[in-house]
Design a protein around this motif. Structure first.
Motif: not given
Length: 514
Positions: A159-164, A367-371, A180-184, A1-13
């Motif tokens: 893979e890391v999507a963001g540092v919050f 995933l954890g805390y940065w460093n 990405h998996d965490n957020l989705l 899964m990846y966060v931008t995945q839905g954007l492709h579907r919206h453009v298609q549909q």
């Protein structure tokens, strides 16, 4: 899964349906994705590839959304910045994660010189505002216009999507690594618990740097619909946006809900389009919920409990749950894809209705805390996220909060850690020692309260402490009230007994968390 995945579907549909609305600009899904792909090409030229960090310091806007998506499209990692932080706090966080690009709008462009001075690794600043780009910055619109669209690298999964950034028990903010998996997982858990139609119109009124609203942005990428942005929360601006854009979905913390429904102008607006109001950070009182139901007559309510480390949802109190007055006092049950349990000091699960620490496990756990490997290992010991919150679970799995194990104050939806404030107050020459606690506040839920032992008996005032703190801390961390004492209560080990300081303020309260 990846966060931008839905954007492709919206453009298609549904390429010609409205994607974003902001400041008089309306863009379809096709237009938005084209701009995102072009901006991603520009960001790749600036070095945002393969996990490189790109930060954004901005009020809410459609360009904020495009920058987030373009960073992920390019293969980078987003770092949303809390604009309420001081310049040194921002610079320190960007230096820590090695952000090479920073996007900044008109409202916060004045911070750039100070940030650059404290974050030498910062190479490029992108101006996202409507005014002329300040010297030394790149124009957002010129970057979009000057680059051809590039393919989505589809970086995702673990893979890391963001540092919050969030508060920490040490008093210093920690960078939470979310994949990405965490957020989705968290967003899809919300959608499974609260089915949401694809024609929703969501209003970004809470700040987009906050993971709660960021999560709603991710959810929008999954279901589609329209995302409306106003720069920042303002009660009348919220009311006007709901009416003008026929908003169906809204996320606010209870403090914001109170300010909105109690606005003297609330009756001037048609608010019948609202269908779902999501809130978190604290429960709503029955009185406030009643006023909200009157103001938003067609809306149903959802409470989410969680934290940044949980991407962010742990439990959901669904619309149906809100119909039961007893259940409304809880924070709901474990969200789909999530396990929750209450444990004792040995991490063994406790019998129902016994108070212990709330633990969470699932694909939403960070995933954890940065460093910070040691703090990561401690928080995730045994495979469960240790929230630091105390509570109990009833026989049906509903969780109720009772207190915090961590020394955290939630004021207006913002996390404040007392040690951080104490470290600043202790630098004031008139302060011998101090303790900072959260006390009940009708407006903010909790307010930051300082208990001060003056140095040498010298007088010290709240105004003096406020002026001293305001240049060293974000505004919401500055004490709003104080008291002076001759000495702080201490344990046999010399630890300040903050529970003794809290007692007179929380006596008679239903819970020790607001």
């Amino acid at each position: 899964m990846y966060v931008t995945q839905g954007l492709h579907r919206h453009v298609q549909q549904c390429p010609h349906e409205v994607s974003t609305v902001c400041a008089g600009r309306t863009r379809t899904h096709a237009q938005s994705v084209n701009r995102i792909a072009r901006l991603a090409g520009a960001l790749r030229d600036l070095g945002v590839t393969d996990g490189e960090r790109a930060a954004i310091l901005s009020l809410n806007s459609d360009r904020y959304s495009e920058f987030l998506a373009a960073t992920l499209w390019a293969g980078g990692v987003v770092v949303p910045v809390n604009f309420r932080w001081s310049v040194p706090e921002i610079a320190e966080s960007l230096a820590e994660v090695g952000a090479r690009v920073l996007a900044v709008d008109d409202a916060l462009a004045g911070y750039v010189d100070g940030i650059r001075a404290g974050s030498p690794g910062l190479q490029h600043v992108v101006h996202t505002g409507d005014g002329p780009p300040p010297d030394g910055t790149l124009s957002f619109e010129e970057l979009v216009a000057g680059h051809e669209p590039v393919d989505d690298v589809r970086r995702g999964g673990s893979e890391v999507a963001g540092v919050f950034y969030t508060g920490g028990t040490t008093g210093r903010s920690k960078g939470v690594l979310l994949s990405h998996d965490n957020l989705l997982t968290s967003s899809m858990a919300y959608l499974a618990g609260v089915p949401t139609p694809t024609d929703r119109v969501y209003l970004h009124a809470a700040p987009m740097f906050h993971l709660a609203d960021f999560s709603a942005w991710v959810t929008g990428g999954i279901v589609g619909g329209t995302q409306v942005m106003i720069p920042a929360f303002d009660p009348v601006a919220v009311l006007a946006a709901v009416q003008e854009h026929r908003v169906t979905d809204l996320l606010l913390v209870p403090t914001m809900i109170q300010l909105t429904v109690d606005s003297p102008r609330v009756d001037e607006f048609d608010l019948t389009s609202l269908r779902r109001v999501l809130y978190g950070a604290s429960p709503m009182s029955d009185a406030l919920l009643g006023r909200a139901m009157k103001a938003f007559p067609n809306a149903r309510y959802v409470q989410a409990y969680g934290m940044t480390e949980l991407a962010p949802i742990a439990t959901l109190l669904t619309p149906d749950d809100h119909e039961d007055p007893a259940r409304r006092r809880s924070v709901g049950r474990a969200a789909p894809c999530t396990e929750v349990r209450v444990v004792g000091p040995d991490d063994a699960e406790l019998p129902r209705r016994e108070v212990g620490e709330i633990l969470v496990r699932g694909g939403n756990v960070m995933l954890g805390y940065w460093n910070r490997p040691e703090e990561t290992a401690d928080a995730l010991r045994g495979g469960w996220m240790h929230t630091g919150d105390a509570g109990w679970m009833d026989d049906d799995g509903y969780v109720s909060l009772t207190d915090r194990l961590k020394d955290m104050i939630i004021s207006g939806g913002e996390n404040v850690y007392s040690v951080e404030v104490e470290n600043v107050l202790a630098q004031h020459p008139a302060v011998a020692t101090c303790a900072v606690i959260g006390v009940p506040d009708d407006t903010w839920g909790e307010r930051v309260h300082a208990v001060v032992v003056p140095a040498g008996g010298a007088p010290v005032t709240l105004e003096q402490l406020h002026d001293f703190c305001v240049d060293r801390l974000a505004g919401y961390k500055v004490p709003r009230s104080m008291e002076t004492v001759d000495a702080l209560p201490l344990s046999a080990a010399g630890k300040v007994l903050k529970r003794e300081l809290r007692k007179p303020y929380w006596a008679g309260q239903e819970r020790a968390v607001h």
